[in-house]
Write an enzyme that holds these catalytic residues in place. Structure first.
Site, PDB file in Angstrom:
ATOM      1  N   HIS A 127     -55.408  95.384  71.284  1.00 20.40           N
ATOM      2  CA  HIS A 127     -54.856  95.718  72.599  1.00 20.40           C
ATOM      3  C   HIS A 127     -53.330  95.871  72.592  1.00 20.40           C
ATOM      4  O   HIS A 127     -52.790  96.816  73.155  1.00 20.40           O
ATOM      5  CB  HIS A 127     -55.228  94.655  73.624  1.00 20.40           C
ATOM      6  CG  HIS A 127     -56.698  94.326  73.644  1.00 20.40           C
ATOM      7  ND1 HIS A 127     -57.669  95.283  73.475  1.00 20.40           N
ATOM      8  CD2 HIS A 127     -57.371  93.163  73.813  1.00 20.40           C
ATOM      9  CE1 HIS A 127     -58.865  94.714  73.540  1.00 20.40           C
ATOM     10  NE2 HIS A 127     -58.713  93.425  73.741  1.00 20.40           N
ATOM     11  N   HIS A 134     -60.974  98.368  75.133  1.00 20.58           N
ATOM     12  CA  HIS A 134     -61.091  98.557  76.584  1.00 20.58           C
ATOM     13  C   HIS A 134     -59.734  98.675  77.269  1.00 20.58           C
ATOM     14  O   HIS A 134     -59.652  99.151  78.388  1.00 20.58           O
ATOM     15  CB  HIS A 134     -61.977  97.479  77.214  1.00 20.58           C
ATOM     16  CG  HIS A 134     -61.344  96.132  77.351  1.00 20.58           C
ATOM     17  ND1 HIS A 134     -61.260  95.241  76.318  1.00 20.58           N
ATOM     18  CD2 HIS A 134     -60.765  95.524  78.405  1.00 20.58           C
ATOM     19  CE1 HIS A 134     -60.666  94.140  76.731  1.00 20.58           C
ATOM     20  NE2 HIS A 134     -60.345  94.282  78.002  1.00 20.58           N
ATOM     21  N   LYS A 143     -65.225  96.291  69.743  1.00 19.23           N
ATOM     22  CA  LYS A 143     -64.347  95.461  68.927  1.00 19.23           C
ATOM     23  C   LYS A 143     -65.081  94.169  68.571  1.00 19.23           C
ATOM     24  O   LYS A 143     -65.925  93.763  69.358  1.00 19.23           O
ATOM     25  CB  LYS A 143     -63.086  95.240  69.753  1.00 19.23           C
ATOM     26  CG  LYS A 143     -62.704  93.795  69.967  1.00 19.23           C
ATOM     27  CD  LYS A 143     -61.492  93.581  70.755  1.00 19.23           C
ATOM     28  CE  LYS A 143     -60.959  92.242  70.413  1.00 19.23           C
ATOM     29  NZ  LYS A 143     -61.305  91.108  71.169  1.00 19.23           N
ATOM     30  N   ARG A 167     -84.116  91.488  70.872  1.00 18.38           N
ATOM     31  CA  ARG A 167     -85.324  90.877  70.293  1.00 18.38           C
ATOM     32  C   ARG A 167     -86.281  90.298  71.338  1.00 18.38           C
ATOM     33  O   ARG A 167     -87.475  90.202  71.094  1.00 18.38           O
ATOM     34  CB  ARG A 167     -84.919  89.813  69.278  1.00 18.38           C
ATOM     35  CG  ARG A 167     -84.571  90.454  67.948  1.00 18.38           C
ATOM     36  CD  ARG A 167     -84.424  89.475  66.857  1.00 18.38           C
ATOM     37  NE  ARG A 167     -83.496  88.424  67.245  1.00 18.38           N
ATOM     38  CZ  ARG A 167     -83.100  87.468  66.448  1.00 18.38           C
ATOM     39  NH1 ARG A 167     -83.562  87.377  65.235  1.00 18.38           N
ATOM     40  NH2 ARG A 167     -82.242  86.573  66.857  1.00 18.38           N
ATOM     41  N   LYS A 219     -53.085  82.526  75.519  1.00 24.52           N
ATOM     42  CA  LYS A 219     -54.064  81.959  76.455  1.00 24.52           C
ATOM     43  C   LYS A 219     -53.378  80.818  77.195  1.00 24.52           C
ATOM     44  O   LYS A 219     -52.368  80.288  76.735  1.00 24.52           O
ATOM     45  CB  LYS A 219     -55.251  81.373  75.686  1.00 24.52           C
ATOM     46  CG  LYS A 219     -56.028  82.386  74.871  1.00 24.52           C
ATOM     47  CD  LYS A 219     -57.191  82.943  75.641  1.00 24.52           C
ATOM     48  CE  LYS A 219     -58.039  83.858  74.777  1.00 24.52           C
ATOM     49  NZ  LYS A 219     -58.704  84.908  75.556  1.00 24.52           N
ATOM     50  N   LYS A 228     -58.035 101.249  80.819  1.00 21.31           N
ATOM     51  CA  LYS A 228     -57.377 100.755  82.039  1.00 21.31           C
ATOM     52  C   LYS A 228     -56.548 101.886  82.638  1.00 21.31           C
ATOM     53  O   LYS A 228     -55.846 102.603  81.925  1.00 21.31           O
ATOM     54  CB  LYS A 228     -56.495  99.539  81.721  1.00 21.31           C
ATOM     55  CG  LYS A 228     -57.339  98.322  81.313  1.00 21.31           C
ATOM     56  CD  LYS A 228     -56.486  97.089  81.151  1.00 21.31           C
ATOM     57  CE  LYS A 228     -57.252  95.957  80.467  1.00 21.31           C
ATOM     58  NZ  LYS A 228     -58.071  95.139  81.339  1.00 21.31           N
TER      59      LYS A 228
HETATM   60  C1  BG6 Z   1     -60.785  90.601  74.641  1.00 14.81           C
HETATM   61  C2  BG6 Z   1     -60.461  89.317  73.940  1.00 14.81           C
HETATM   62  O1  BG6 Z   1     -60.778  91.675  73.753  1.00 14.81           O
HETATM   63  O2  BG6 Z   1     -59.832  90.857  75.665  1.00 14.81           O
HETATM   64  C3  BG6 Z   1     -60.401  88.167  74.933  1.00 14.81           C
HETATM   65  O3  BG6 Z   1     -61.440  89.050  72.963  1.00 14.81           O
HETATM   66  C4  BG6 Z   1     -59.475  88.485  76.064  1.00 14.81           C
HETATM   67  O4  BG6 Z   1     -60.021  86.959  74.291  1.00 14.81           O
HETATM   68  C5  BG6 Z   1     -59.790  89.864  76.671  1.00 14.81           C
HETATM   69  O5  BG6 Z   1     -59.614  87.481  77.046  1.00 14.81           O
HETATM   70  C6  BG6 Z   1     -58.742  90.269  77.672  1.00 14.81           C
HETATM   71  O6  BG6 Z   1     -59.168  91.412  78.360  1.00 14.81           O
HETATM   72  P1  BG6 Z   1     -58.676  91.673  79.847  1.00 14.81           P
HETATM   73  O7  BG6 Z   1     -59.188  93.036  80.166  1.00 14.81           O
HETATM   74  O8  BG6 Z   1     -59.250  90.578  80.701  1.00 14.81           O
HETATM   75  O9  BG6 Z   1     -57.188  91.607  79.803  1.00 14.81           O
END
Ligand code: BG6
Length: 482
Positions: A238, A176, A146, A43, A328, A180
Site C-alpha cells: 500500500h 485495494h 495480497k 470445502r 497500528k 480507493k
Molecule cells: C491490509 C493489511 O492489507 O490493509 C491490514 O493486511 C490493514 O493489516 C489493512 O489493516 C488496511 O486497509 P484499510 O483499507 O482499512 O486502510
C-alpha cells in the site's frame, strides 16, 4: 458478454466482508451484466441456498442501507460448489458446473483467489491442468489477493507459477489501496489539471510524507501479523503504491500498460539503501501491549510501526525525501499524503522580514473522509503585515455522496478487463527488492533500536526526534477533512 466470477475461499472473511457486498452494490447500481453468475467454491458442504442464506446475513451487516428486495434479486446470481483446491477431480466438477450455470454460452470467467495464500499455487496449477485458464471464445482472468509472496523469492515463485498457466494480461493482482477513490483522484489532480503539475518537483517541493495510521491494534490477526510486521503488511504494497502514484510521470495514455510502465519507473529509481543507511533511514516501533496480544511471541521483535526515508533518483525528485510511515494502535485512522512545498525564497513580511512564514502544504486525505486541503499564507485582517496560514478544503463527499468501497471499483474493472489499477509482476517484484533488504537489516545487529510507543499516539518519540534532526515535522493531525 456476460460474466462468471468464481470465488475460491467462499466461506472466508474476505468474501463475506468485501467481495459479496461489493458485488451486491454493483448489482444495485446496475453495473453487473445481466446473467452474471457468482460461484463460490470452498470445502464446506453447502447448497446454493445455504450459502445464499449466510451471505444475506453478512451482507445485511456490512452494507449500509441493505435492501432486502435488491438482495432477493441479486441472490439469484449466487451459486455454490463444494470443492477442494487440492483435488483435480473437483476442478473437473468446477468446469462442468461453470458450463451448466453459463448455459453453455461463451462467458467471460474471472477466478478470484480469496483463499489462504498457501493454496494459491495449487489453485493456479489445477486451473491450468483442468484446461480452465484459456478459452477461444471468451476471456479468462485470475484475480490474486495480497500477499504476493512474503519476499522477493516467493513473489517470483508465485509470478512464475502464474506465468506457466496464464499470460500476464490475464492476471489481476489486487492492492485495494488503488481502488480507493482519492488515490485515483490523485491521478486526476495531477494529470487532469495544469495548476499542480508544474510545481510537482524538486524545485518547489521540500519533501513528501505518506502516512497510513491505523487506530486498531492487531486484534485477532496476531498470529499472521507477528510473522509479517508492518513492512510486509503495509509498506511493500500500500505505501509503495501511494508513493508510485504520487511520484510517477504522466502516462501517455490512461491504460494498464502505460500507467504501470510509469509506476514501475518510480520503483526503479528508488535509491537502494546501503550500510549505515538502514539505521539512519528508518525508525522501528512496537506498541505497548503488543507482546501480550493473542498469537504474538512474547519476545517478538516484529515492528508494528515503521517510518522510512526513501529517495527517488530521477530529474523530478532528486534530493526530495519521501517519508513513509505506518503503524497500528495509533491515534486515529488516517491515510494522508502531505506535499510539503519549499519556503518562499525571500522573506518580505512579518517583523521586518524576520518572521519565517510556514511553507505551503497540500494534504491529500485518502481516508477516512476523502478530500484535499491546501494551506497558504494570508494576511491577518486589521493588523499590519502579519501572516497566518489559511486553508482551502475540498470534500469529495459533499460533491459525490457516499464513496464506494475500493473493492467495488476493482471488481468492476476485473469484470471489464481493465488492469490499470492492479499491480503487474515487475511492480510487485521491484517493491520486494526495496523492502527485503530493509527487513533483513532490521533483523540483524545493524537494526535501529526497537522503540515502544503508547497506544493512541503517533508512534515512538524517536520518530518525532528523527524528523526534528532533519529540520522537519510530521504533519500529525487527525483527519483534516470530515
Ligand atoms: C491490509 C493489511 O492489507 O490493509 C491490514 O493486511 C490493514 O493489516 C489493512 O489493516 C488496511 O486497509 P484499510 O483499507 O482499512 O486502510
Amino acid at each position: 458478454m456476460t460474466h462468471t466470477m468464481v470465488i475460491f475461499g467462499a466461506s472466508g472473511d474476505l468474501t463475506s466482508r468485501k467481495l459479496i457486498p461489493a458485488l451486491y452494490r454493483l448489482f444495485q447500481r446496475k453495473r453487473l451484466a445481466p446473467d452474471t453468475r457468482i460461484l463460490g467454491v470452498a470445502r464446506s458442504q453447502f447448497s446454493d441456498d445455504d450459502w445464499r442464506k449466510q451471505l444475506r446475513e453478512s451482507t445485511a451487516k456490512f452494507v449500509k442501507g441493505f435492501d432486502a428486495q435488491v438482495w432477493d434479486d441479486f441472490s439469484e446470481y449466487i451459486h455454490y460448489l463444494p470443492g477442494d483446491i487440492n483435488s483435480g477431480e473437483d476442478f473437473h466438477k468446477l468446469a462442468a458446473r461453470c458450463s451448466e450455470i453459463e448455459q453453455h454460452k461463451p462467458t467471460t470467467r474471472i477466478y478470484y483467489l480469496a483463499t489462504m495464500p498457501q493454496l494459491y499455487e495449487a489453485a493456479i496449477a489445477q486451473l491450468g491442468a483442468a484446461g480452465l485458464a484459456h478459452d477461444d471464445q471468451a476471456a479468462r482472468r485470475i484475480v490474486v489477493e495480497k500477499p504476493i509472496g512474503t519476499d522477493l523469492k516467493t513473489a517470483r515463485q508465485l509470478n512464475a507459477c502464474l506465468a506457466k498457466v496464464f499470460t500476464e494480461d490475464q492476471v489481476y493482482r489486487i492492492d485495494h489501496y488503488l481502488g480507493k477513490e482519492t488515490v485515483q483522484n490523485l491521478l486526476v489532480l495531477r494529470f487532469g489539471n495544469t495548476i499542480f503539475e508544474p510545481l510537482w518537483n524538486r524545485n518547489f517541493i521540500d519533501h513528501v510524507q505518506i502516512t497510513v495510521a491505523e487506530e486498531v491494534p492487531v486484534g485477532r490477526r496476531g498470529d499472521y501479523y507477528d510473522g509479517s510486521g508492518v513492512l510486509r503488511d503495509m509498506f511493500q504494497n500500500h505505501l509503495l503504491q501511494l508513493m508510485m502514484v504520487t511520484a510517477m510521470e504522466g502516462p501517455v495514455r490512461f491504460n494498464a500498460q502505460f500507467v504501470r510502465d510509469e509506476k514501475v519507473k518510480v520503483l526503479q529509481a528508488v535509491r537502494p539503501l546501503r550500510g549505515g543507511d538502514f539505521a539512519d533511514c528508518g525508525i522501528r516501533g512496537q506498541y505497548e501491549g503488543y507482546l501480550k496480544e493473542q498469537g504474538v511471541n512474547p519476545e517478538s521483535q516484529t515492528e508494528t510501526f515503521a517510518a522510512l526515508k526513501l529517495y527517488i533518483d530521477n530529474w523530478r525528485w532528486k534530493g526530495v525525501p519521501f517519508y513513509l510511515r505506518s503503524g497500528k494502535a495509533m491515534s486515529c485512522r488516517n491515510t494522508q499524503i502531505v506535499i510539503q512545498f519549499r519556503e518562499p525564497p525571500h522573506l518580505l513580511f512579518g517583523e521586518g522580514g524576520r518572521t519565517k512564514p510556514q511553507a505551503n502544504r497540500l494534504v491529500i486525505q485518502i481516508q477516512p473522509a476523502e478530500g484535499l486541503q491546501l494551506y497558504f499564507q494570508t494576511k491577518v485582517p486589521d493588523e499590519e503585515m502579519k501572516l497566518k496560514l489559511s486553508q482551502l478544503d475540498f470534500r469529495f463527499a459533499s460533491d459525490a455522496g457516499e464513496m464506494p468501497d475500493a473493492y467495488q471499483r476493482l471488481l468492476q474493472d476485473a469484470l471489464l478487463g481493465d488492469a490499470s489499477l492492479f499491480a503487474r509482476s515487475d511492480e510487485v517484484e521491484l517493491a520486494w527488492k526495496i523492502i527485503d533488504p530493509i527487513i533483513a537489516a532490521w533483523r540483524s545487529p545493524a537494526a535501529p533500536p526497537m522503540n515502544s510507543y503508547p497506544v493512541g499516539g503517533w508512534g515512538p518519540e524517536s520518530s518525532i526526534a528523527w524528523m526534528h534532526q532533519q529540520g522537519r515535522d510530521w504533519f500529525d493531525v487527525c483527519p483534516v477533512i470530515h
